[in-house]
Design an enzyme around this catalytic site. Sequence first.
Site, mmCIF file in Angstrom:
data_model
loop_
_atom_site.group_PDB
_atom_site.id
_atom_site.type_symbol
_atom_site.label_atom_id
_atom_site.label_comp_id
_atom_site.label_asym_id
_atom_site.label_seq_id
_atom_site.Cartn_x
_atom_site.Cartn_y
_atom_site.Cartn_z
ATOM 1 N NE ARG A 59 31.449 -12.970 -2.632
ATOM 2 C CZ ARG A 59 30.715 -12.325 -3.539
ATOM 3 N NH1 ARG A 59 31.284 -11.511 -4.407
ATOM 4 N NH2 ARG A 59 29.426 -12.470 -3.563
ATOM 5 C CE LYS A 118 39.377 -8.996 -5.544
ATOM 6 N NZ LYS A 118 38.255 -9.890 -5.870
ATOM 7 N NE ARG A 248 32.337 -7.150 -12.870
ATOM 8 C CZ ARG A 248 33.335 -7.414 -12.021
ATOM 9 N NH1 ARG A 248 34.230 -6.506 -11.733
ATOM 10 N NH2 ARG A 248 33.447 -8.587 -11.485
#
Length: 250
Positions: A59, A118, A248
């Site tokens: 992204r 992640k 974040r």
Amino acid sequence: MHWPAEAIWEQVAPWLPGFTVEVLPQVDSTNSELMRRARAGSLDPILLVAEQQTAGRGRLGRSWQSDTGGSLTFSLGLSLAPRDWSGLSLAVGLAAAEALHSQVRLKWPNDLWVGDRKLGGILVETAGVAGSPSRTAVVGIGLNLARPPADGLSTAPAGLNELLPGLDRGQVLLRLAAPVLATLRRFEEEGFSPFVEGFRRRDALAGRQVRLSDGTTGTAAAIGEDGALLVHTAAGLVAVGSADVSVRPA
Ligand code: BTN
């Protein structure tokens, strides 16, 4: 490497006519390849898997690096005509998380996390279909199987084999492909509302301090009914759309 192309086809083709599965040893990016095909008029529903990507994309113009063997990279292409596209990428993330493991959480809008690390990412793009209200949705998923080295990554990485030891890329793809495609079809019919509660249950940001990419900080609340990230900031409650920020934990 055995790819369970036939088993996936058998699960999906009965309810998705024209569906094909294709495995490429190497491609620049499975998303780029399906976007090229969509723009050239190729519209049949497809699962495209790459053993290796040479220019994987994430992204917000980021690159997606993946190590052959240690990760799974694929894209699904499908023509869709939902009334409203909001929340599509969140619904895909939820379908992937539910298909994988109870400990996989969703970091808005659609990253897959284990703890605060992640595990994978999702890139949804669409291409117009000339003379039709439909668009082709290209849904790319990249997933670490082995935990990659953290060097240069802004978020520490996780690997699926920490949760599901011994599963190979083909077995993971078999778990994911049909549920994600079924979610795309359901989204087309019903929009995002059937997925809101499921997303909230796995939401990794709710209640956390977050920083938006424009520097605004605040506390993330539950996502809204349309999938927007709601953030309590000094200026009040702000609804953030999926395209324009990265978030974040602060
Ligand atoms: C992100 O984390 O920003 C999204 C990453 C998406 C990566 C997948 S890998 C398969 C598909 N092809 C690409 O070039 N990107 C997606």
